[in-house]
Design an enzyme around this catalytic site. Structure first.
Site, mmCIF file in Angstrom:
data_model
loop_
_atom_site.group_PDB
_atom_site.id
_atom_site.type_symbol
_atom_site.label_atom_id
_atom_site.label_comp_id
_atom_site.label_asym_id
_atom_site.label_seq_id
_atom_site.Cartn_x
_atom_site.Cartn_y
_atom_site.Cartn_z
ATOM 1 N N PRO A 171 -0.746 -12.641 -43.197
ATOM 2 C CA PRO A 171 -1.620 -13.768 -43.530
ATOM 3 C C PRO A 171 -1.624 -14.948 -42.568
ATOM 4 O O PRO A 171 -2.457 -15.841 -42.708
ATOM 5 C CB PRO A 171 -1.078 -14.239 -44.878
ATOM 6 C CG PRO A 171 0.369 -13.916 -44.833
ATOM 7 C CD PRO A 171 0.486 -12.646 -44.040
ATOM 8 N N CYS A 172 -0.720 -14.976 -41.585
ATOM 9 C CA CYS A 172 -0.556 -16.241 -40.853
ATOM 10 C C CYS A 172 -1.763 -16.642 -40.018
ATOM 11 O O CYS A 172 -1.853 -17.768 -39.569
ATOM 12 C CB CYS A 172 0.713 -16.250 -40.026
ATOM 13 S SG CYS A 172 0.706 -15.079 -38.667
ATOM 14 N N ARG A 173 -2.704 -15.722 -39.773
ATOM 15 C CA ARG A 173 -3.869 -16.124 -38.980
ATOM 16 C C ARG A 173 -5.170 -16.084 -39.776
ATOM 17 O O ARG A 173 -6.233 -16.193 -39.202
ATOM 18 C CB ARG A 173 -3.956 -15.249 -37.730
ATOM 19 C CG ARG A 173 -2.738 -15.445 -36.826
ATOM 20 C CD ARG A 173 -2.745 -14.527 -35.632
ATOM 21 N NE ARG A 173 -3.716 -14.955 -34.640
ATOM 22 C CZ ARG A 173 -3.913 -14.330 -33.480
ATOM 23 N NH1 ARG A 173 -3.212 -13.253 -33.200
ATOM 24 N NH2 ARG A 173 -4.814 -14.758 -32.625
#
Lengths: 226, 216
Positions: A171-173
């Site tokens: 999910p970090c991007r």
């Protein structure tokens, strides 16, 4: 839409908004029979969206039955298959084909304040598919998108609510590719269901398709509220 | 054993497969904290429990998992600013320092992840996970600020009350359950900011176990 616009212009989704978008999404899914449901876990207010569908891994299907099985239609369900054939035909096909059970979960990540897609697949006897085996079911054009997309690799992670191994699109991007979509809808003062937009982007990459009618969610609302 | 009979290795204690991606100290606190050392676990070479454990075919998988935890912790503490400003070689130094048990090498980088601007009094949110062996849910993790709007420091007790109120009911208190980090029970009055800076695991998370207090 309350989107917590920080100085960096990041578009974060808070948990209550996540639940509201999911509720709207599931309601539409029920209207069109798309099999998404909202699940909760015992003793906690947390919940997630879930969809299970079955896919026949087509091998050696007799020509007269091929017209009933559309290879590009990922929604081909097992029950649909049964309705159009008699028992001997079903047995014949099942012997040659493999039925795969796909599960997709949409959870909320409080750490990154974005939705996250978890998925897994297994054969009917319980044997899980490896990531490579899942890839075989994804159309070529999406395989390219996966490699070029603004996301990190897919890894196996522990499902934070069920504790079992799932594959996850990191999910970090998510913010990166959602930012421009959100900015446009804000600029045009057009309502947008974050979940359906996000899922229409990440879903196909892992074999999950969204009927186009999801794009019209909330279209009765002409402008963005608050 | 013959090479062909050996498939992926996995560990188990009293019937429970042990999650390799959890810190060993956490596993001990959760499963066997009130037993005598050494902790005896069973090593398996067959019948990998696909439904319970993540696969771990190489050290790279462990490194990737560790770095993902570090990044998630920094997303909570600093909106990922500190970790993103570091170079790849700094990330590598963090992992190698841990892998090779090199305290100075590890902390040369990790100390930056423990900093915050003085005006803030602490991190943005505290990276923590609370584990209870009795529940189906593997852990609880939520957004929690270390400092109240008035400036008071939140305590471990405040965290538990807010995040898992059912675990610590007035009847329970310190009599029937233990709140354990690294094998000890910190006082519930301890500021959570202090715990985060000084008692986090190498992955920068506070892994807190809530276990039944032994009756002896």
């Amino acid at each position: 839409m309350s989107l917590n616009l920080g100085a960096e212009d990041n578009f974060f989704l808070d948990e209550n908004r996540f639940k509201q978008y999911c509720e709207e999404f599931v309601k539409h899914s029920e209207e069109i029979g798309d099999a998404w449901e909202w699940r909760t876990i015992k003793d906690f207010p947390d919940g997630y969206m879930s969809k299970t569908h079955f896919q026949i891994k087509n091998r050696n299907i007799p020509p007269d039955l091929r017209q009933n099985v559309n290879e590009t239609e990922e929604q081909t369900s097992f029950t649909h298959f049964e309705e159009t054939m008699d028992d001997s035909q079903v047995a014949g096909v099942c012997a040659a084909a493999e039925v795969i059970r796909y599960e997709y979960h949409v959870l909320y990540s409080s750490s990154y304040q974005v939705p996250v897609l978890y998925f897994r697949a297994c054969f009917l006897d319980g044997r899980p598919l490896t990531l490579d085996e899942i890839w075989e079911g994804v159309h070529e054009c999406y395989q390219a998108r996966l490699l070029e997309g603004p996301w990190d690799t897919i890894t196996q992670q522990e499902h934070p609510l069920l504790g079992q191994p799932f594959f996850v699109l990191h999910p970090c991007r998510t913010n990166e590719f959602m930012a421009s979509v959100l900015a446009l809808s804000q600029k045009e003062n057009r309502y947008m269901n974050y979940i359906s937009s996000w899922l229409s982007i990440v879903g196909p990459v892992v074999g999950l398709n969204l009927p186009l009618s999801y794009a019209k969610l909330g279209s009765e609302q002409k402008t963005n509220i608050d | 054993m013959r090479q062909e009979d050996v498939s992926e290795i996995w560990f188990e204690y009293e019937g429970s497969p042990l999650k390799w991606h959890y810190p060993i100290g956490l596993l001990f606190d959760l499963h066997a904290s009130n037993t005598a050392l050494p902790w005896n676990i069973t090593v398996h070479f067959k019948n990998f429990p696909e439904k319970d454990l993540l696969h771990c075919h190489s050290k790279d998988v462990i490194e990737a998992h560790f770095m993902a935890c570090i990044k998630e912790a920094d997303a909570l503490k600093h909106k990922s600013q500190v970790i993103n400003e570091m170079q790849k070689k700094d990330h590598k130094q963090l992992w190698m320092g841990l892998q090779n048990d090199k305290f100075e090498q590890f902390w040369a980088i990790n100390r930056k992840l423990m900093e915050y601007i003085p005006e803030d009094s602490g991190f943005r949110y505290i990276p923590f996970r609370i584990y209870q062996a009795t529940t189906e849910r593997p852990f609880i993790q939520k957004l929690f600020r270390p400092v109240a709007p008035g400036g008071q420091l939140h305590t471990l007790g405040d965290l538990l009350k807010e995040v898992c109120p059912t675990a610590i009911t007035p009847e329970d208190d310190e009599k029937t359950i233990q709140v354990m980090i690294h094998g000890i029970e910190p006082m519930l009055e301890t500021p959570i900011q202090w715990l985060s800076e000084h008692m986090s695991y190498p992955d920068n998370f506070l892994h807190i176990s809530i276990i039944p207090r032994p009756t002896d």
